[in-house]
Motif scaffolding. Structure first.
Motif, PDB file in Angstrom:
ATOM      1  N   PHE A 163      11.090  -8.733 -33.477  1.00  0.00           N
ATOM      2  CA  PHE A 163      10.556  -9.181 -32.263  1.00  0.00           C
ATOM      3  C   PHE A 163      11.610  -8.681 -30.967  1.00  0.00           C
ATOM      4  CE2 PHE A 163       7.186 -10.406 -34.885  1.00  0.00           C
ATOM      5  CZ  PHE A 163       5.885  -9.863 -34.303  1.00  0.00           C
ATOM      6  N   SER A 164      11.535  -8.044 -30.254  1.00  0.00           N
ATOM      7  CA  SER A 164      12.579  -7.886 -28.915  1.00  0.00           C
ATOM      8  C   SER A 164      12.003  -8.265 -27.795  1.00  0.00           C
ATOM      9  CB  SER A 164      12.514  -6.739 -28.365  1.00  0.00           C
ATOM     10  OG  SER A 164      13.431  -5.866 -29.325  1.00  0.00           O
ATOM     11  N   VAL A 165      11.996  -9.513 -27.042  1.00  0.00           N
ATOM     12  CA  VAL A 165      11.562 -10.029 -26.460  1.00  0.00           C
ATOM     13  C   VAL A 165      12.247 -10.121 -25.157  1.00  0.00           C
ATOM     14  CG1 VAL A 165      11.297 -12.664 -25.535  1.00  0.00           C
ATOM     15  CG2 VAL A 165      10.957 -11.719 -27.904  1.00  0.00           C
ATOM     16  N   ARG A 166      11.754 -10.171 -23.880  1.00  0.00           N
ATOM     17  CA  ARG A 166      12.587  -9.843 -22.325  1.00  0.00           C
ATOM     18  C   ARG A 166      12.096 -10.615 -21.911  1.00  0.00           C
ATOM     19  NH1 ARG A 166      11.259  -4.568 -20.277  1.00  0.00           N
ATOM     20  NH2 ARG A 166      10.697  -4.650 -22.601  1.00  0.00           N
ATOM     21  N   TYR A 167      12.315 -11.710 -20.690  1.00  0.00           N
ATOM     22  CA  TYR A 167      12.206 -12.624 -19.843  1.00  0.00           C
ATOM     23  C   TYR A 167      12.014 -11.834 -18.301  1.00  0.00           C
ATOM     24  CZ  TYR A 167      13.007 -15.338 -23.529  1.00  0.00           C
ATOM     25  OH  TYR A 167      12.928 -15.851 -24.891  1.00  0.00           O
ATOM     26  N   GLU A 168      11.031 -12.210 -17.678  1.00  0.00           N
ATOM     27  CA  GLU A 168      11.293 -11.925 -16.374  1.00  0.00           C
ATOM     28  C   GLU A 168      12.718 -12.012 -15.221  1.00  0.00           C
ATOM     29  OE1 GLU A 168       8.535 -14.461 -13.838  1.00  0.00           O
ATOM     30  OE2 GLU A 168       7.024 -13.719 -14.938  1.00  0.00           O
ATOM     31  N   ASN A 169      13.749 -12.833 -15.873  1.00  0.00           N
ATOM     32  CA  ASN A 169      14.840 -12.869 -15.348  1.00  0.00           C
ATOM     33  C   ASN A 169      15.871 -11.501 -15.825  1.00  0.00           C
ATOM     34  OD1 ASN A 169      15.400 -13.295 -17.826  1.00  0.00           O
ATOM     35  ND2 ASN A 169      16.256 -15.522 -17.044  1.00  0.00           N
TER      36      ASN A 169
ATOM     37  N   GLU B   5      -3.133  -8.585 -39.895  1.00  0.00           N
ATOM     38  CA  GLU B   5      -3.525  -8.730 -39.338  1.00  0.00           C
ATOM     39  C   GLU B   5      -3.153 -10.264 -37.792  1.00  0.00           C
ATOM     40  OE1 GLU B   5      -7.110 -12.128 -41.125  1.00  0.00           O
ATOM     41  OE2 GLU B   5      -7.764 -10.020 -41.356  1.00  0.00           O
ATOM     42  N   ASP B   6      -1.896 -10.506 -38.458  1.00  0.00           N
ATOM     43  CA  ASP B   6      -1.052 -11.637 -37.654  1.00  0.00           C
ATOM     44  C   ASP B   6       0.091 -10.957 -37.188  1.00  0.00           C
ATOM     45  OD1 ASP B   6      -0.759 -14.707 -37.811  1.00  0.00           O
ATOM     46  OD2 ASP B   6       1.817 -13.712 -38.260  1.00  0.00           O
TER      47      ASP B   6
ATOM     48  N   HIS C  59       1.595 -14.903 -29.950  1.00  0.00           N
ATOM     49  CA  HIS C  59       2.158 -15.977 -29.861  1.00  0.00           C
ATOM     50  C   HIS C  59       3.856 -17.321 -29.759  1.00  0.00           C
ATOM     51  CE1 HIS C  59       1.961 -20.581 -31.671  1.00  0.00           C
ATOM     52  NE2 HIS C  59       2.285 -19.726 -32.642  1.00  0.00           N
ATOM     53  N   LEU C  60       4.227 -15.391 -30.047  1.00  0.00           N
ATOM     54  CA  LEU C  60       6.005 -15.525 -29.034  1.00  0.00           C
ATOM     55  C   LEU C  60       5.619 -15.834 -27.666  1.00  0.00           C
ATOM     56  CD1 LEU C  60       7.804 -13.238 -31.369  1.00  0.00           C
ATOM     57  CD2 LEU C  60       8.083 -15.874 -30.945  1.00  0.00           C
ATOM     58  N   ARG C  61       4.836 -14.899 -27.192  1.00  0.00           N
ATOM     59  CA  ARG C  61       5.207 -14.656 -25.631  1.00  0.00           C
ATOM     60  C   ARG C  61       4.667 -16.130 -25.212  1.00  0.00           C
ATOM     61  NH1 ARG C  61       1.157 -10.352 -25.148  1.00  0.00           N
ATOM     62  NH2 ARG C  61       3.670  -8.997 -25.125  1.00  0.00           N
ATOM     63  N   SER C  62       3.454 -16.944 -25.710  1.00  0.00           N
ATOM     64  CA  SER C  62       2.662 -17.647 -24.792  1.00  0.00           C
ATOM     65  C   SER C  62       4.696 -19.220 -24.943  1.00  0.00           C
ATOM     66  CB  SER C  62       1.912 -18.517 -25.894  1.00  0.00           C
ATOM     67  OG  SER C  62       1.807 -18.645 -26.921  1.00  0.00           O
ATOM     68  N   ILE C  63       4.519 -19.154 -26.443  1.00  0.00           N
ATOM     69  CA  ILE C  63       5.860 -20.459 -26.343  1.00  0.00           C
ATOM     70  C   ILE C  63       6.929 -19.749 -25.735  1.00  0.00           C
ATOM     71  CG2 ILE C  63       4.846 -21.139 -28.823  1.00  0.00           C
ATOM     72  CD1 ILE C  63       7.231 -20.159 -30.250  1.00  0.00           C
ATOM     73  N   LEU C  64       7.249 -18.600 -25.708  1.00  0.00           N
ATOM     74  CA  LEU C  64       8.443 -18.210 -25.297  1.00  0.00           C
ATOM     75  C   LEU C  64       8.709 -18.308 -23.871  1.00  0.00           C
ATOM     76  CD1 LEU C  64      10.040 -16.057 -27.959  1.00  0.00           C
ATOM     77  CD2 LEU C  64      11.226 -18.696 -27.475  1.00  0.00           C
TER      78      LEU C  64
ATOM     79  N   THR D  72       7.698 -11.962 -20.943  1.00  0.00           N
ATOM     80  CA  THR D  72       6.212 -11.146 -19.994  1.00  0.00           C
ATOM     81  C   THR D  72       6.568 -10.135 -21.314  1.00  0.00           C
ATOM     82  OG1 THR D  72       8.686 -10.160 -18.755  1.00  0.00           O
ATOM     83  CG2 THR D  72       7.200 -11.740 -17.842  1.00  0.00           C
ATOM     84  N   VAL D  73       7.569  -9.427 -21.865  1.00  0.00           N
ATOM     85  CA  VAL D  73       7.105  -8.020 -22.243  1.00  0.00           C
ATOM     86  C   VAL D  73       7.662  -8.375 -24.051  1.00  0.00           C
ATOM     87  CG1 VAL D  73       8.161  -5.477 -23.046  1.00  0.00           C
ATOM     88  CG2 VAL D  73       7.551  -6.995 -20.738  1.00  0.00           C
ATOM     89  N   ILE D  74       6.787  -7.454 -24.720  1.00  0.00           N
ATOM     90  CA  ILE D  74       7.807  -8.564 -26.141  1.00  0.00           C
ATOM     91  C   ILE D  74       7.215  -7.191 -27.059  1.00  0.00           C
ATOM     92  CG2 ILE D  74       7.216  -9.404 -28.708  1.00  0.00           C
ATOM     93  CD1 ILE D  74       6.071 -11.831 -27.132  1.00  0.00           C
TER      94      ILE D  74
END
Length: 180
Positions: free
Chosen positions: A18-24, A141-142, A149-154, A157-159
């Motif tokens: 999963f590539s996670v990008r934050y607002e900053n 399904e998961d 779930h990753l978006r909420s715990i981390l 903004t984008v995954i």
């Protein structure tokens, strides 16, 4: 009681990145491993007949449990992986076993583990097939739920989700590995 088999085997696994990008603008990679395990235990109770124990009351018992575990790791820019323990989840696929004779009048039913090995092997094949089927369902399904779930715990903004090419976990038919 004589235990013949007591082990957990890693049978199947896949990894998602999963590539996670934050607002900053900061980005990081999260590796999510899905691994299917099969626990098996076979043991024998009772005694064969002897002069002081005239009834052969041996019985062979077994128990199986298959489950899928999801674990996630944040990948630091140095390559080190740090576990995200709050993301771990375990799904039970099956839990089953044999009973052997339970009442005194079933004494003629006695079967040693050697006699029961064919039935045990058939059940083992069935358990492996059930784990494979359940594993595929859980993955389907998961993965979308995992992104949310990753978006909420981390707090990202984008995954983006991509399939990993990790040779150790990407194969559906891993070589069986007994882990404990």
């Amino acid at each position: 009681m004589s235990v013949r088999i007591d082990q957990t085997t890693r049978l199947i696994g896949e990894q998602r990145t999963f590539s996670v990008r934050y607002e900053n603008g900061f980005e990081e990679q999260i590796l999510v491993n899905y691994v299917g395990y099969l626990y098996e235990r076979m043991w024998q109770e009772g005694r064969s007949s002897t002069w002081d124990h005239p009834i052969d009351d041996r019985k062979c018992l077994w128990r199986f449990r298959s489950y899928v575990e999801r674990r996630a790791f944040a990948v630091h820019h140095t390559g080190r992986q740090m576990p995200l323990d709050e993301f771990r989840e375990v799904w039970n696929i099956t839990r089953t076993g044999s009973r052997g004779p339970e009442r005194w009048y079933e004494v003629a039913y006695h079967r040693t583990c050697g006699d029961s090995m064919g039935a045990y092997e058939n059940e083992l094949v069935s358990q492996k097939a059930g784990l494979k089927s359940g594993f595929d369902e859980i993955l389907k399904e998961d993965v979308p739920k995992a992104a949310g779930h990753l978006r909420s715990i981390l707090g990202s903004t984008v995954i983006d989700v991509s399939v990993s090419a990790n040779p150790q976990l990407a194969s559906v038919d891993l070589q069986e590995e007994v882990i404990f």
